[in-house]
Scaffold this motif. Structure first.
Motif, PDB file in Angstrom:
ATOM      1  N   GLY A 492      22.440  22.603  89.602  1.00 17.35           N
ATOM      2  CA  GLY A 492      22.283  21.252  90.124  1.00 17.35           C
ATOM      3  C   GLY A 492      20.817  20.884  90.251  1.00 17.35           C
ATOM      4  N   ASN A 493      20.500  20.046  91.210  1.00 16.31           N
ATOM      5  CA  ASN A 493      19.145  19.547  91.418  1.00 16.31           C
ATOM      6  C   ASN A 493      18.236  20.630  92.024  1.00 16.31           C
ATOM      7  OD1 ASN A 493      16.856  18.245  92.277  1.00 16.31           O
ATOM      8  ND2 ASN A 493      17.966  16.460  93.088  1.00 16.31           N
ATOM      9  N   PRO A 494      17.181  21.033  91.306  1.00 19.13           N
ATOM     10  CA  PRO A 494      16.340  22.133  91.791  1.00 19.13           C
ATOM     11  C   PRO A 494      15.546  21.762  93.047  1.00 19.13           C
ATOM     12  CG  PRO A 494      15.310  21.121  89.883  1.00 19.13           C
ATOM     13  CD  PRO A 494      16.661  20.457  90.054  1.00 19.13           C
ATOM     14  N   GLY A 495      15.469  20.467  93.325  1.00 19.44           N
ATOM     15  CA  GLY A 495      14.798  20.017  94.539  1.00 19.44           C
ATOM     16  C   GLY A 495      15.596  20.364  95.789  1.00 19.44           C
ATOM     17  N   ASN A 496      16.852  20.697  95.610  1.00 25.04           N
ATOM     18  CA  ASN A 496      17.677  21.145  96.721  1.00 25.04           C
ATOM     19  C   ASN A 496      17.489  22.661  96.877  1.00 25.04           C
ATOM     20  OD1 ASN A 496      19.766  22.182  98.266  1.00 25.04           O
ATOM     21  ND2 ASN A 496      21.334  20.826  97.403  1.00 25.04           N
ATOM     22  N   PRO A 497      16.884  23.107  98.005  1.00 27.30           N
ATOM     23  CA  PRO A 497      16.550  24.533  98.170  1.00 27.30           C
ATOM     24  C   PRO A 497      17.759  25.454  98.014  1.00 27.30           C
ATOM     25  CG  PRO A 497      15.545  23.233  99.914  1.00 27.30           C
ATOM     26  CD  PRO A 497      16.453  22.302  99.173  1.00 27.30           C
ATOM     27  N   GLU A 498      18.938  24.966  98.371  1.00 26.45           N
ATOM     28  CA  GLU A 498      20.133  25.800  98.250  1.00 26.45           C
ATOM     29  C   GLU A 498      20.498  25.993  96.784  1.00 26.45           C
ATOM     30  OE1 GLU A 498      23.293  24.433 100.758  1.00 26.45           O
ATOM     31  OE2 GLU A 498      22.237  25.140 102.560  1.00 26.45           O
ATOM     32  N   VAL A 499      20.371  24.939  95.998  1.00 21.89           N
ATOM     33  CA  VAL A 499      20.628  25.061  94.559  1.00 21.89           C
ATOM     34  C   VAL A 499      19.599  26.007  93.946  1.00 21.89           C
ATOM     35  CG1 VAL A 499      20.550  23.826  92.345  1.00 21.89           C
ATOM     36  CG2 VAL A 499      21.752  22.825  94.297  1.00 21.89           C
TER      37      VAL A 499
END
Lengths: 739, 234
Positions: A492-499
């Motif tokens: 998913g979106n790499p800006g999301n730390p969980e992703v």
């Protein structure tokens, strides 16, 4: 998105500052648009680069590893194979037919521009629930048709693949394409512009507005408006591609092609600056010479257009005519668009006046983004689930498992692909765990693609290592020694730390496995932003692996179908209660959670070596690796493809205290089912004993029923015809083609 | 003897056919670009499979107007063996050298799989050494392979023994279940009245080596060896 001097770019304020610093001045609009393309996630790997460094890339047979259009492996006697993987996820999500077709076009060019002939394609596909969702059926049908129409026409066989279904792919379907090339070491060409005064020739399709902002489109999440972005999807032309393949290979044979690059993401901008950067030179480009599809197209659009079927040739000065005669023969449009220089700059001119001047090294120097990674909350919670109750009728459970679309026969898919053209396909789709192709030097090459997003969701580290493990086991099953792999990492979106955490874990898993087994990574791709805002859903972490292996002798090629009445069935490897992400938990019980299979690297290595040893000694009649659906499904598949039954005693399966459903359906790695005969059984077992792995004889081949007993109690008994019916007809039924 | 394998833009079984003739049948063969207007050096012509001109307009129709087809027509008239495989069959039909039409498969999908073919006639040069009712195993791989012809013309084909191959099951039964693409009367290959022009949808060049066959068979060779023996005896 930043609006700057009336053009839209995806660059951040910081990136624009960095661009100014590198140039020492304000970039103009064209330059800004070019930097925007070069620094998109898709072209620059700015988020993933630091993580990918962990993967081992060297091996005794690796000639070229990651960083070029395809990895190159020595297969002996002066021959090489090239391997690359690409995806076309976003385009396929909004235009499944065109998106899937152009995905093949892209990966074919990557193989071709190394100077090798594309000889095989593989497809790894992921869709939503086709039993319930009309949208997913529509995507599935048209993606397969797009691959079929393009691959068949271009004359490259589609020899293998895999398909997985999961709700998380409802809108974001994943369409991965792998291409294998064949050539000679002496004919390899690199994407480099090394010699000043060489000519730059653009060959193939005309440049138009299709595919404008394709890379930036791919570097965003899907929204309601995505359907309006169809102009970001390119138009496929397999006929033109076929001509380009033949013309390119003929041109290379002249000996005057000194550099070759396909134009994919980022169009002329990325293609030319990468060539100049790698060759340590510059390129002067005259835009008025570019053959165009439409008149009023602006310099910015020409520079970032991703129109399909275009190649850039760097031709030795003085031999332009000789090479262009070949393009004339195939009636391919071409134009001499520039010259290699020693300036180190990509200079863009229109009718002689300079429009842009960018250092070639800008492309390779996108500011790295060090992303934050945080373990998602769900990971810990999901590991603990209550065991589902044991179903009373295990026969009906097995039949249902066989009809699960992720497990059922994929003949509906592969019969739409020409898998024979080229007269190389020895083990065809459905015959073995991997496909086997013959090579001109008398040896054979096995190839397989694998993924398992259900395992990767629950445990990205072990799940990803498991995908690589499954690919290797599939190679070993047909008698091949694994040589190398490419990976495609889809998140998913790499800006999301969980992703981003799942991404890092996934790469760590791949790196640990490949280091332990000694298998080099020779290329790959990263695809982020696979989420959609409409449903606010990211895909499950979905690395897809394509691995190749070498088979030295024809008699080592092994298939999966049971062969003869009375032969012994042996299982290798211990079965563990690793039910997390299994098709049994997910499909039968609707349960997502539990412990996903983990790999013991030493056992894995020992088991694979022992299987290869036994195959080479001629002790093995059939091999199938145990994966989706566990032992019960693996045995059913061996029976169906062999047209013969089997009876198995579950109490003989090496395991510690497992419930019967766990024994039958667990997806523990490092396990194989082997058929061997009376004459070979003793020697076979002694090899397994020496390898110190768990093994046991569990039953016999024969009859027209698949039976599972535990001691004397009959647990499952299903006639072969019922097994076949569930397994073969499930996908046609889903697609509304009842027979 | 020497065989011409015609390369149209988009042909993709040209190299495969060349491989089988050279390496399996040990016969001289050359690839000939479709712009050639002289085939006088050759004893037989093969139009290979593929997607000539990307199947634009209609499969085979643009290739039917290639310069080389004038020579192919001359050789057909002079009794030389002319073989059209898959797209080559489509080209023979579009150029009027064989009757009927090849329509889209009844499933509306491309089909690639191994089939059984029953030899109905050995009037064709390419089957004259094969016994009638023999079963040949070969793969098909096409989107437009559903043979169709008007009823009166079909009767004429039967009368003149021009129906050469039919799709059958593994026991030789010719019925709806063994018909992969909806061809009229299960027809897989036909020849002209003289027997020297033959077109078929299945691929004999993919079925000429045991290594490549799921059935350890090499039945495709029989098509080529019939042709070769005919030329040698001629």
């Amino acid at each position: 998105m930043v609006a700057l001097n009336s053009i839209l770019v995806e660059l951040t304020e910081d990136e624009i500052k960095e661009a100014k610093r590198m140039l020492g001045r304000e970039p103009n609009n064209l330059e800004l648009a070019m930097i925007d393309a070069e620094w998109s996630e898709h072209c620059s790997y700015k988020s993933s680069k630091p993580v990918l460094k962990q993967l081992p890339t060297k091996g005794p047979r690796v000639i070229i590893g990651p960083g070029y259009d395809a990895g190159v492996v020595d297969v002996g006697d002066g021959y090489v194979v090239t391997l690359h993987i690409e995806s076309h996820n976003h385009p396929s999500a909004i235009d499944p037919y065109g998106g899937a077709a152009t995905g093949i076009g892209g990966v074919l060019r990557d193989i071709l521009c190394m100077g090798t002939r594309p000889i095989a394609l593989l497809d790894s596909l992921r869709f939503g629930n086709i039993e319930e969702s009309t949208h997913s059926r529509w995507l599935f049908k048209h993606v397969v048709r797009g691959i079929s129409d393009y691959g068949n026409c271009v004359g490259v066989p589609t020899v293998a693949g895999e398909v997985e279904f999961d709700d998380c792919f409802e809108r974001n379907c994943l369409v991965d394409v792998v291409c294998l090339g064949l050539g000679k070491i002496k004919d390899l060409v690199l994407a480099e512009a090394k010699y000043p005064n060489d000519s730059v020739i653009l060959v193939g399709g005309s440049t138009g507005r299709d595919g404008i902002h394709g890379v930036t489109f791919a570097s965003r999440v899907l929204t309601e408006k995505s359907d309006e972005e169809r102009s970001a999807v390119q138009i496929p032309d397999p006929f033109m591609k076929k001509l380009i393949i033949e013309a390119t290979l003929e041109a290379i044979a002249t000996g005057h092609v000194r550099g070759l690059k396909d134009l994919g993401g980022g169009g002329l901008t990325c293609g030319l600056s990468e060539m100049a950067d790698k060759g340590g030179c510059g390129i002067d480009l005259e835009l008025s010479r570019v053959h165009l599809r439409e008149k009023d197209i602006s310099p910015i659009e020409i520079m970032i257009s991703e129109s399909q079927e275009r190649m850039v040739f760097i031709i030795e000065q003085g031999y332009e005519k000789e090479v262009c005669e070949i393009f004339d023969k195939y009636e391919l449009p071409y134009s001499i668009i520039g010259k290699v220089t020693d300036s180190g700059k990509l200079i863009v001119k229109m009718n002689g006046s300079e429009l842009a001047s960018l250092p070639a090294k800008v492309v390779a120097n996108a500011p790295i983004i060090y992303r934050k990674a945080v373990e998602p909350d769900y990971i810990k919670k999901i590991r603990i689930v209550e065991k589902p109750s044991l179903p009373s009728n295990l026969s009906s459970v097995l039949l249902k498992m066989l009809s699960c679309p992720s497990i059922a026969s994929k003949s509906w898919v592969y019969e739409q692909y020409d898998h024979e053209v080229g007269v190389r396909t020895v083990v065809k789709p459905g015959q073995g765990d991997a496909s086997v192709l013959r090579l001109p030097n008398g040896t054979f090459l096995a190839i397989k693609a694998d993924g398992n997003s259900k395992h990767c969701y629950i445990d990205p580290y072990n799940g990803s290592a498991g995908c690589l493990s499954e690919a290797c086991r599939n190679l070993v099953s047909v008698g091949a020694e694994p040589l190398a792999f490419v990976d495609h990492l889809q998140f998913g979106n790499p800006g999301n730390p969980e992703v981003f955490w799942t991404f890092k874990e996934s790469v760590r898993g791949l790196a640990d496995y490949s280091k332990a087994i000694g298998l080099p990574c020779i290329g790959g791709k990263v695809s982020f932003y696979n989420e959609d805002k409409v449903k606010n859903m990211a895909i499950k972490p979905s690395p897809v692996i394509a691995a190749i292996g070498r088979i030295e002798k024809q008699e080592w090629i092994t298939t999966m179908n049971f062969k003869h009445y009375g032969n012994h069935i042996v299982i290798l490897g211990e079965t563990k209660p690793e039910m997390g992400g299994s098709e049994y938990y997910e499909y039968i019980h609707g349960l997502t959670g539990g412990i996903a299979p983990r790999i013991d690297f030493d056992k894995e290595k020992a088991t694979m070596h022992a299987v290869l040893d036994a195959i080479r000694k001629g002790l093995v009649k059939a091999v199938h690796d145990v994966s989706k659906g566990g032992i019960a499904v693996a045995l059913a598949e061996m029976c169906i493809s062999g047209g013969i039954g089997a009876s198995v005693d579950c109490s003989k399966i090496p395991a510690h205290d497992l419930r019967i459903d766990e024994l039958l359906f667990s997806e523990t790695h490092s396990r194989f089912i082997i058929e061997t005969d009376d004459a070979s059984i003793d020697e076979f077992l002694s090899i397994m004993k020496k390898a110190s792995i768990a093994y046991n004889i569990i039953g016999k081949v024969g009859g027209d029923t698949l039976k599972f007993n535990k001691n004397k109690e009959e647990l499952i008994s299903i006639p072969l015809s019922d097994l076949k019916d569930s397994w073969l007809n499930s996908i046609p039924k889903c697609m509304g083609e009842n027979e | 003897m020497k065989v011409a394998i015609i390369q149209f833009p988009g042909s993709n079984c040209d190299f495969d056919t060349l491989h089988v003739l050279n390496k399996v049948m040990n016969v001289k063969a050359n690839l000939v670009w479709h712009k050639s207007d002289d085939l006088r050096d050759y004893d037989a012509v093969i139009l290979p499979g593929g997607f000539s001109y990307g199947d634009r307009l209609r499969a085979g129709i643009i290739a039917a107007y290639s310069p080389v087809m004038k020579e192919v027509r001359r050789m057909a008239k002079d009794g030389y063996p002319i073989l059209g495989i898959c797209n080559g069959f489509q080209i023979l039909i579009e150029s009027g050298l064989l009757p009927g039409a090849l329509l889209r498969n009844s499933s509306l999908k491309f089909i690639c799989k191994w089939v059984n073919l029953s030899v109905i006639s050995n009037k064709a040069i390419f089957t004259h050494k094969i016994k009638k009712n023999n079963l040949l195993r070969m793969p098909i791989a096409h989107n437009e392979g559903r043979y169709f012809i008007e009823e009166d013309d079909l009767k004429e084909l039967y009368k003149r023994d021009q129906i050469v191959l039919k799709y059958a099951d593994e026991y030789g039964k010719i019925n709806g279940r063994s018909n992969p693409n909806g061809s009229i009367d299960n027809i897989a290959g036909i020849c002209n009245d003289e027997g020297n022009v033959f077109g078929l949808m299945p691929h004999p060049e993919r079925a000429s080596e045991k290594l490549l066959s799921p059935f350890d068979s090499d039945d495709g060779k029989m098509i080529f060896s019939s042709m070769i023996e005919y030329v040698k005896e001629r």
